[in-house]
Scaffold this motif. Structure first.
Motif, PDB file in Angstrom:
ATOM      1  N   GLY A   1      17.514  -8.172  -4.050  1.00  0.00           N
ATOM      2  CA  GLY A   1      17.477  -8.406  -5.490  1.00  0.00           C
ATOM      3  C   GLY A   1      17.041  -7.152  -6.228  1.00  0.00           C
ATOM      4  N   GLY A   2      16.046  -6.450  -5.683  1.00  0.00           N
ATOM      5  CA  GLY A   2      15.586  -5.209  -6.290  1.00  0.00           C
ATOM      6  C   GLY A   2      16.653  -4.128  -6.277  1.00  0.00           C
ATOM      7  N   ILE A   3      17.358  -3.989  -5.158  1.00  0.00           N
ATOM      8  CA  ILE A   3      18.436  -2.995  -5.064  1.00  0.00           C
ATOM      9  C   ILE A   3      19.564  -3.352  -6.033  1.00  0.00           C
ATOM     10  CG2 ILE A   3      20.255  -2.105  -3.556  1.00  0.00           C
ATOM     11  CD1 ILE A   3      18.171  -2.306  -1.254  1.00  0.00           C
TER      12      ILE A   3
ATOM     13  N   VAL B   1       0.842  -1.208   0.000  1.00  0.00           N
ATOM     14  CA  VAL B   1       0.000   0.000   0.000  1.00  0.00           C
ATOM     15  C   VAL B   1       0.874   1.253   0.000  1.00  0.00           C
ATOM     16  CG1 VAL B   1      -1.676   1.326   1.362  1.00  0.00           C
ATOM     17  CG2 VAL B   1      -2.006  -1.131   1.016  1.00  0.00           C
ATOM     18  N   SER B   2       1.955   1.236   0.762  1.00  0.00           N
ATOM     19  CA  SER B   2       2.869   2.383   0.799  1.00  0.00           C
ATOM     20  C   SER B   2       3.529   2.618  -0.556  1.00  0.00           C
ATOM     21  CB  SER B   2       3.947   2.173   1.864  1.00  0.00           C
ATOM     22  OG  SER B   2       3.374   2.163   3.146  1.00  0.00           O
ATOM     23  N   PHE B   3       3.969   1.542  -1.206  1.00  0.00           N
ATOM     24  CA  PHE B   3       4.566   1.691  -2.536  1.00  0.00           C
ATOM     25  C   PHE B   3       3.532   2.173  -3.547  1.00  0.00           C
ATOM     26  CE2 PHE B   3       8.372  -0.699  -1.275  1.00  0.00           C
ATOM     27  CZ  PHE B   3       9.325   0.066  -1.927  1.00  0.00           C
ATOM     28  N   PHE B   4       2.289   1.685  -3.421  1.00  0.00           N
ATOM     29  CA  PHE B   4       1.238   2.165  -4.325  1.00  0.00           C
ATOM     30  C   PHE B   4       1.019   3.659  -4.131  1.00  0.00           C
ATOM     31  CE2 PHE B   4      -3.136   3.309  -5.250  1.00  0.00           C
ATOM     32  CZ  PHE B   4      -3.191   2.987  -6.595  1.00  0.00           C
TER      33      PHE B   4
ATOM     34  N   PHE C   1       7.683  -1.298 -10.744  1.00  0.00           N
ATOM     35  CA  PHE C   1       8.142  -2.682 -10.707  1.00  0.00           C
ATOM     36  C   PHE C   1       8.550  -3.113  -9.292  1.00  0.00           C
ATOM     37  CE2 PHE C   1       8.181  -2.098 -15.271  1.00  0.00           C
ATOM     38  CZ  PHE C   1       7.595  -3.288 -15.672  1.00  0.00           C
ATOM     39  N   THR C   2       8.943  -2.167  -8.461  1.00  0.00           N
ATOM     40  CA  THR C   2       9.179  -2.489  -7.050  1.00  0.00           C
ATOM     41  C   THR C   2       7.851  -2.837  -6.386  1.00  0.00           C
ATOM     42  OG1 THR C   2      11.111  -1.050  -6.971  1.00  0.00           O
ATOM     43  CG2 THR C   2      10.116  -1.643  -4.865  1.00  0.00           C
ATOM     44  N   LEU C   3       6.820  -2.055  -6.663  1.00  0.00           N
ATOM     45  CA  LEU C   3       5.477  -2.364  -6.167  1.00  0.00           C
ATOM     46  C   LEU C   3       5.048  -3.746  -6.648  1.00  0.00           C
ATOM     47  CD1 LEU C   3       2.645  -1.774  -4.983  1.00  0.00           C
ATOM     48  CD2 LEU C   3       2.139  -0.527  -7.095  1.00  0.00           C
ATOM     49  N   LEU C   4       5.292  -4.037  -7.901  1.00  0.00           N
ATOM     50  CA  LEU C   4       4.940  -5.348  -8.450  1.00  0.00           C
ATOM     51  C   LEU C   4       5.678  -6.477  -7.728  1.00  0.00           C
ATOM     52  CD1 LEU C   4       3.335  -6.880 -10.597  1.00  0.00           C
ATOM     53  CD2 LEU C   4       5.268  -6.528 -12.157  1.00  0.00           C
TER      54      LEU C   4
END
Length: 149
Positions: free
Chosen positions: A86-88, A36-39, A61-64
């Motif tokens: 992995g995202g970083i 929710v925060s990323f959204f 894509f981080t939200l995804l």
């Protein structure tokens, strides 16, 4: 910061037993709060004119990846730490590819830190190897898609 600040509230209301959130059940609400925060962040960024497209893509894509981690958590205990690492690692790699190939040492550092985090998750017996690998691959592959958009 918002999802992290909710942890004491989740503990007070019995949603989680401890900050370690060892069970899949305990991890659901904190991960949902993160999604929710990323959204909200993505929505706010979409209202800012002249925002570079790669920032929109990265946040989307981080939200995804958080939503995918939340979905996987319903059935299996994927390593959320490694999804983040992995995202970083993907972000640093994508930035190096798109803007400055001279950032190879930063890319290597990101992978080194990801390896240390993965080792720590295994050493503390918080996860099995498959959960650590799946987390890293999920975060890296989903956030890497941001380079295409």
């Amino acid at each position: 910061i918002i999802p992290l600040s909710l942890i004491p509230l989740f503990q007070i209301f019995g949603v989680i037993d401890s900050i370690y959130m060892t069970t899949r059940r305990e991890r659901f609400w904190p991960i949902l709060a993160t999604a929710v925060s990323f959204f909200a962040g993505y929505w706010i960024l979409s209202k800012i004119p002249f925002m570079p497209r790669f920032i929109h893509s990265f946040v989307f894509f981080t939200l995804l990846s958080v939503i995918i981690a939340l979905s996987v958590t319903l059935f299996w205990k994927i390593s959320i730490h490694m999804v983040g690492m992995g995202g970083i690692s993907a972000l640093v790699t994508v930035l190096a590819i798109r803007f400055n190939p001279q950032l190879a040492s930063l890319v290597a550092t990101a992978f080194l830190i990801a390896g240390i985090v993965g080792w720590a998750r295994l050493y503390t017996q918080s996860h099995r190897p498959s959960e650590v690998y799946a987390g890293f691959i999920t975060g890296f592959s989903i956030v890497s898609l941001s380079i295409m958009f």
